[in-house]
Design a protein around this motif. Structure first.
Motif, PDB file in Angstrom:
ATOM      1  N   THR A 171       0.841  -1.207   0.135  1.00 33.11           N
ATOM      2  CA  THR A 171      -0.099  -0.055   0.061  1.00 33.11           C
ATOM      3  C   THR A 171       0.892   1.106   0.051  1.00 33.11           C
ATOM      4  O   THR A 171       0.877   1.933  -0.989  1.00 33.11           O
ATOM      5  N   ASN A 220      -3.523   8.896  18.566  1.00 34.25           N
ATOM      6  CA  ASN A 220      -3.815   8.282  17.272  1.00 34.25           C
ATOM      7  C   ASN A 220      -3.022   6.962  17.357  1.00 34.25           C
ATOM      8  O   ASN A 220      -2.076   6.719  17.015  1.00 34.25           O
ATOM      9  N   HIS A 275       1.291  -4.890  12.276  1.00 36.01           N
ATOM     10  CA  HIS A 275       1.581  -5.694  11.101  1.00 36.01           C
ATOM     11  C   HIS A 275       2.203  -7.132  11.577  1.00 36.01           C
ATOM     12  O   HIS A 275       3.142  -7.275  12.095  1.00 36.01           O
ATOM     13  N   SER A 282      -4.433   1.083   3.047  1.00 33.45           N
ATOM     14  CA  SER A 282      -5.214  -0.171   3.318  1.00 33.45           C
ATOM     15  C   SER A 282      -6.743   0.656   3.458  1.00 33.45           C
ATOM     16  O   SER A 282      -6.736   1.491   4.204  1.00 33.45           O
ATOM     17  N   PRO A 327      -8.082   8.730  13.240  1.00 34.25           N
ATOM     18  CA  PRO A 327      -7.722   9.658  12.795  1.00 34.25           C
ATOM     19  C   PRO A 327      -7.349   9.907  11.306  1.00 34.25           C
ATOM     20  O   PRO A 327      -6.970  10.800  10.843  1.00 34.25           O
ATOM     21  N   GLY A 328      -7.289   8.664  10.511  1.00 36.94           N
ATOM     22  CA  GLY A 328      -7.182   8.766   9.030  1.00 36.94           C
ATOM     23  C   GLY A 328      -8.512   9.450   8.667  1.00 36.94           C
ATOM     24  O   GLY A 328      -8.664   9.785   7.420  1.00 36.94           O
TER      25      GLY A 328
HETATM   26  O1  TXA Z   1      -1.688   0.700   4.147  1.00 34.77           O
HETATM   27  C1  TXA Z   1      -1.669   1.180   5.396  1.00 34.77           C
HETATM   28  O2  TXA Z   1      -2.701   0.967   6.208  1.00 34.77           O
HETATM   29  C2  TXA Z   1      -0.387   1.735   6.101  1.00 34.77           C
HETATM   30  C3  TXA Z   1       0.828   0.806   5.813  1.00 34.77           C
HETATM   31  C4  TXA Z   1       2.079   1.183   6.358  1.00 34.77           C
HETATM   32  O3  TXA Z   1       0.244  -0.462   6.624  1.00 34.77           O
HETATM   33  N1  TXA Z   1      -0.447   2.316   7.238  1.00 34.77           N
HETATM   34  C5  TXA Z   1      -1.216   3.414   7.340  1.00 34.77           C
HETATM   35  O4  TXA Z   1      -0.954   3.788   8.901  1.00 34.77           O
HETATM   36  O5  TXA Z   1      -1.853   3.804   6.830  1.00 34.77           O
HETATM   37  P1  TXA Z   1      -1.535   5.119   9.386  1.00 34.77           P
HETATM   38  O6  TXA Z   1      -1.255   5.064  10.676  1.00 34.77           O
HETATM   39  O7  TXA Z   1      -1.178   6.251   8.565  1.00 34.77           O
HETATM   40  O8  TXA Z   1      -3.223   4.936   9.489  1.00 34.77           O
HETATM   41  C6  TXA Z   1      -3.652   4.174  10.449  1.00 34.77           C
HETATM   42  C7  TXA Z   1      -5.239   4.403  10.702  1.00 34.77           C
HETATM   43  C8  TXA Z   1      -5.156   5.835  11.328  1.00 34.77           C
HETATM   44  O9  TXA Z   1      -5.971   6.589  10.948  1.00 34.77           O
HETATM   45  C9  TXA Z   1      -5.523   5.349  12.760  1.00 34.77           C
HETATM   46  O10 TXA Z   1      -6.107   6.288  13.521  1.00 34.77           O
HETATM   47  C10 TXA Z   1      -6.471   4.089  12.668  1.00 34.77           C
HETATM   48  O11 TXA Z   1      -5.766   3.527  11.419  1.00 34.77           O
HETATM   49  N2  TXA Z   1      -6.497   3.296  13.714  1.00 34.77           N
HETATM   50  C11 TXA Z   1      -5.388   2.570  14.305  1.00 34.77           C
HETATM   51  N3  TXA Z   1      -5.665   1.935  15.348  1.00 34.77           N
HETATM   52  C12 TXA Z   1      -7.240   1.864  15.325  1.00 34.77           C
HETATM   53  C13 TXA Z   1      -8.224   1.489  16.256  1.00 34.77           C
HETATM   54  N4  TXA Z   1      -8.041   0.657  17.356  1.00 34.77           N
HETATM   55  N5  TXA Z   1      -9.490   2.131  15.889  1.00 34.77           N
HETATM   56  C14 TXA Z   1      -9.783   2.759  14.856  1.00 34.77           C
HETATM   57  N6  TXA Z   1      -8.939   3.179  14.013  1.00 34.77           N
HETATM   58  C15 TXA Z   1      -7.510   2.920  14.455  1.00 34.77           C
END
Ligand code: TXA
Ligand code: MG
Length: 315
Positions: free
Chosen positions: A27, A54, A59, A174, A216-217
């Motif tokens: 991704t 956040n 993985h 993703s 927060p995405g």
């Molecule tokens: O494709 C992807 O998902 C990439 C690759 C590196 O794996 N990772 C990615 O991570 O996009 P990040 O941190 O940029 O986005 C992850 C999202 C964030 O918006 C975060 O808030 C959400 O996932 N997230 C993480 N843990 C969560 C949870 N327990 N409940 C709801 N949302 C969560």
């Protein structure tokens, strides 16, 4: 992509020392650290300047390893069998005695987990005794990185090591699906929601614009190239970059095509690279032609809408 074992060993060594490195995924690139170590996870937050509330995605190599940390439900198993490893992230219930660092989960009882398909990162995960916490490898609220050069451009010497993996084949994050209660999609991404619906044979709501942010995405401002963006633009100014979904016969120096023939998957893959290219060329703003709001077009529109709000304050 040729596998370089010496690189993977170097990555392993640094991760065992609780360092934070960049890893390739299909991704986008991730900023990775030992998900069982508070120290490693703190480094990720610091480097990315990410708000502490956040949480990070963790993985794993496979579901067998995940079982130690999370409860696996039926919906998860169906989606896992069909799409993993691949561009889908699951929100699951965390086991109380899991070793996942509380720095990541921030008092939450849920965990975001993913099984990346990229062969280099799978090789790395196979030889580690811990899963990898890894948010996208970009400074908070900016464009994600799809090559090792993007990561180096954003972090320079601040990052200890970037594991080379070529260009990410999807080029967009993703899809996040929350499986805690009724399945709901929290972020559009590399896997279309229709494929998830078909597999689960259930209604699936898309909840990427909630009033209360659970992912927060979903932050209003995100993925920003640091320039104003106008969506659905028809009249283009001379000093503006113009993004089009499909190659045109007239090709001006300020025209940027996301795909040759208007293929939405190819367009999604090229989105971040195009935004980075434009950023370097010093245009005053970006105009984007109308992008069909279906399939991967929905993901592109979601990212562009958030990127277009760069003037607003991040809440
Ligand atoms: O494709 C992807 O998902 C990439 C690759 C590196 O794996 N990772 C990615 O991570 O996009 P990040 O941190 O940029 O986005 C992850 C999202 C964030 O918006 C975060 O808030 C959400 O996932 N997230 C993480 N843990 C969560 C949870 N327990 N409940 C709801 N949302 C969560
Ligand atoms: Mg991100």
């Amino acid at each position: 992509m040729k596998m370089n074992l010496a690189n993977i060993k170097k990555a392993k060594k640094l991760l065992y020392k609780k360092e934070c490195i960049a890893i390739p995924t299909e991704t986008v690139y991730g900023l990775a650290g030992n998900a069982y170590s508070d120290q490693a996870c703190q480094k990720i937050y610091k480097l990315k300047k990410r708000p502490k509330n956040n949480p990070l995605i963790v993985h794993y190599l496979n579901a067998k390893r995940l079982k130690k940390d999370c409860y696996l439900n039926d919906d998860f198993i169906k989606l896992y069998k069909k799409f993993c490893p691949g561009p889908i992230t699951f929100i699951l219930k965390l086991k109380r005695f899991s070793k996942i660092s509380r720095v990541i989960t921030n008092k939450k009882s849920t965990l975001a987990v993913r099984f990346p398909r990229h062969s280099v990162t799978r090789k790395l995960l196979r030889i580690l005794e811990f899963p990898l916490a890894a948010p996208s490898a970009n400074p908070s609220s900016r464009i994600s990185a799809v090559t090792s050069a993007d990561v180096k451009e954003d972090f320079g010497k601040k990052i200890k090591y970037v594991l080379e993996g070529g260009k990410s084949s999807f080029g967009i994050e993703s899809t996040i699906v929350d499986l805690i209660n009724k399945p709901q999609v929290l972020r559009l991404g590399g896997l279309n929601v229709s494929s998830i619906r078909k597999t689960l044979r259930k209604k699936i709501s898309i909840n990427n614009k909630p009033s209360k942010i659970s992912s927060p995405g979903q932050f209003k401002v995100h993925y920003s190239p640091g320039l104003p963006i106008r969506l659905n633009a028809k009249n283009i100014r001379k000093d503006e970059a113009y993004i089009l979904i499909r190659k045109k016969k007239i090709n001006k120096s300020n025209y940027f095509f996301l795909s040759k023939k208007g293929n939405l998957k190819e367009a999604a893959k090229n989105l971040y690279t195009t935004l980075r290219k434009i950023k370097k060329k010093k245009f005053s703003s970006i105009a984007v032609s109308k992008i069909p709001d279906r399939g991967y077009g929905k993901t592109i529109n979601d990212r562009l809408l958030r990127a277009s709000r760069f003037n607003e304050k991040i809440t």
